[in-house]
Design a protein around this motif. Structure first.
Motif, PDB file in Angstrom:
ATOM      1  N   TYR A  53      -3.851  16.992  17.062  1.00  0.00           N
ATOM      2  CA  TYR A  53      -5.242  17.330  16.788  1.00  0.00           C
ATOM      3  C   TYR A  53      -5.648  17.317  15.167  1.00  0.00           C
ATOM      4  O   TYR A  53      -6.442  16.733  14.715  1.00  0.00           O
ATOM      5  N   ASP A  54      -4.411  17.752  14.538  1.00  0.00           N
ATOM      6  CA  ASP A  54      -4.507  17.651  13.097  1.00  0.00           C
ATOM      7  C   ASP A  54      -4.438  16.192  12.663  1.00  0.00           C
ATOM      8  O   ASP A  54      -5.125  15.841  11.489  1.00  0.00           O
ATOM      9  N   ASP A  55      -3.956  15.219  13.378  1.00  0.00           N
ATOM     10  CA  ASP A  55      -3.931  13.659  12.998  1.00  0.00           C
ATOM     11  C   ASP A  55      -5.594  13.274  13.197  1.00  0.00           C
ATOM     12  O   ASP A  55      -5.819  12.609  12.037  1.00  0.00           O
ATOM     13  N   PHE A  56      -6.061  13.679  13.956  1.00  0.00           N
ATOM     14  CA  PHE A  56      -7.669  13.157  14.397  1.00  0.00           C
ATOM     15  C   PHE A  56      -8.441  13.972  13.202  1.00  0.00           C
ATOM     16  O   PHE A  56      -9.304  13.078  12.705  1.00  0.00           O
ATOM     17  N   PHE A  80       0.745  -1.145  -0.055  1.00  0.00           N
ATOM     18  CA  PHE A  80      -0.013  -0.094  -0.030  1.00  0.00           C
ATOM     19  C   PHE A  80       0.885   1.313  -0.020  1.00  0.00           C
ATOM     20  O   PHE A  80       2.020   1.246   0.522  1.00  0.00           O
ATOM     21  N   GLU A  81       0.368   2.232  -0.527  1.00  0.00           N
ATOM     22  CA  GLU A  81       0.824   3.818  -0.329  1.00  0.00           C
ATOM     23  C   GLU A  81       0.337   4.202   1.065  1.00  0.00           C
ATOM     24  O   GLU A  81      -0.887   4.023   1.224  1.00  0.00           O
ATOM     25  N   VAL A  82       1.203   4.854   1.730  1.00  0.00           N
ATOM     26  CA  VAL A  82       0.773   5.466   2.898  1.00  0.00           C
ATOM     27  C   VAL A  82       0.784   7.234   2.674  1.00  0.00           C
ATOM     28  O   VAL A  82       1.793   7.611   2.303  1.00  0.00           O
ATOM     29  N   LEU A  83      -0.313   7.763   3.158  1.00  0.00           N
ATOM     30  CA  LEU A  83      -0.419   9.087   2.797  1.00  0.00           C
ATOM     31  C   LEU A  83       0.661   9.638   3.822  1.00  0.00           C
ATOM     32  O   LEU A  83       0.484   9.434   4.959  1.00  0.00           O
ATOM     33  N   PRO A  84       1.104  11.027   3.553  1.00  0.00           N
ATOM     34  CA  PRO A  84       1.813  11.676   4.431  1.00  0.00           C
ATOM     35  C   PRO A  84       0.758  12.405   5.585  1.00  0.00           C
ATOM     36  O   PRO A  84      -0.299  12.140   5.254  1.00  0.00           O
ATOM     37  N   ARG A  85       1.312  12.358   6.748  1.00  0.00           N
ATOM     38  CA  ARG A  85       0.820  12.825   8.049  1.00  0.00           C
ATOM     39  C   ARG A  85      -0.273  13.940   7.691  1.00  0.00           C
ATOM     40  O   ARG A  85       0.324  15.145   6.797  1.00  0.00           O
ATOM     41  N   PHE A  86      -1.212  14.096   8.026  1.00  0.00           N
ATOM     42  CA  PHE A  86      -2.373  15.356   7.719  1.00  0.00           C
ATOM     43  C   PHE A  86      -3.069  15.610   6.356  1.00  0.00           C
ATOM     44  O   PHE A  86      -3.555  16.462   6.102  1.00  0.00           O
ATOM     45  N   ASP A  87      -2.411  14.777   5.376  1.00  0.00           N
ATOM     46  CA  ASP A  87      -2.836  14.779   4.122  1.00  0.00           C
ATOM     47  C   ASP A  87      -4.199  14.476   3.591  1.00  0.00           C
ATOM     48  O   ASP A  87      -4.799  13.468   3.724  1.00  0.00           O
TER      49      ASP A  87
END
Ligand SMILES: [Mg+2]
Length: 267
Positions: free
Chosen positions: A133-136, A108-115
């Motif tokens: 907070y931005d992760d959630f 799988f491709e993993v999206l960058p954090r917050f993308d």
């Protein structure tokens, strides 16, 4: 009968060690099991570490094991995604190395954090102490607006530390659940996929009669072992006290003070 057991699946913390302190005579314990012809695997709900990080920890304690003997909730979650989500995903992860590596190894491709610029096919939640907070917000966005599958590595709402119980992955999942009104699919103990993966890893000779789960937690290790139809062995060297055991409706097949007493009974 205890003597019928040929395969043991071990929880680690509270069973083989307490954090960074190994149980007494740990190398001898595994040498004796090998002499008895008992094969071992290790099952942890901790999704933050990779199998090779666990192999290194065993090595520090004088025990040589192979990476494939380690089953983490991250590996089993990644395998679940591999069976249910079209490649290359992508996958949005709230988690650390253990989960990111496992998901990437599934192709799988993993999206960058917050993308949130592209839709994730699934959101996988596997714990990260640096979560923000931005992760959630990003995870919730993928689930709410892109219909991403919502998958949690393990349901533990707390885990023990030197400062007492702290929020665990189940608490992070609960926040995203509250923010999306969606129910997650949860993979780790006490649910069957982890135990099925360990049984499969042992090979076709392993079955519900000759395999036991050894753990220190009633509502994950023991209940999960029972759900999977395995024999169950509780050790009192970890989180479960005698009084908690007496009050619980979950009844292990065998109860021992620690792995030393288990070994003495197996011999
Ligand atoms: Mg434990």
């Amino acid at each position: 009968m205890l003597q019928q057991l040929k395969y043991l699946i071990f929880d680690m913390d509270g069973v083989l060690w307490q954090d960074n302190t190994p149980m007494p005579e740990l190398p001898n314990f595994f040498a004796e099991l090998a002499l008895l012809g008992i094969q071992v695997a290790f099952a942890t709900n901790n999704a933050t570490r990779t199998p090779s990080q666990y192999v290194a920890k065993f090595k520090r304690f004088g025990v040589a094991i192979k990476p494939k003997q380690i089953m983490t909730s991250a590996l089993v979650t990644a395998a679940f995604l591999g069976q249910t989500v079209k490649k290359p995903g992508p996958i949005y992860i709230v988690g650390r190395d253990g989960l990111i590596e496992a998901v990437e190894q599934q192709g799988f491709e993993v999206l960058p954090r917050f993308d949130i610029s592209r839709p994730a096919a699934a959101v996988a939640v596997g714990f990260n102490q640096e979560v923000t907070y931005d992760d959630f917000a990003a995870a919730a966005h993928h689930i709410r607006y892109y219909n991403a599958r919502f998958v949690g590595c393990n349901p533990d709402t707390t885990f023990p530390t030197e400062r007492g119980l702290v929020p665990g992955n189940g608490s992070l999942i609960a926040l995203i659940q509250a923010a999306t009104d969606q129910t997650p699919e949860i993979i780790g103990k006490p649910y069957p996929p982890m135990f099925e993966a360990c049984l499969a890893g042992f090979g076709p000779q392993a079955n519900q009669q000759n395999t036991a789960m050894v753990g220190d937690r009633l509502n994950t290790d023991i209940l999960g072992g029972q759900n999977a139809g395995l024999k169950t062995i509780l050790v009192l060297s970890g989180v479960t006290s005698k009084s908690e055991l007496a009050e619980s409706s979950i009844r292990p097949d065998y109860i021992f003070q620690d792995i030393q007493e288990l070994l003495n009974q197996l011999k």
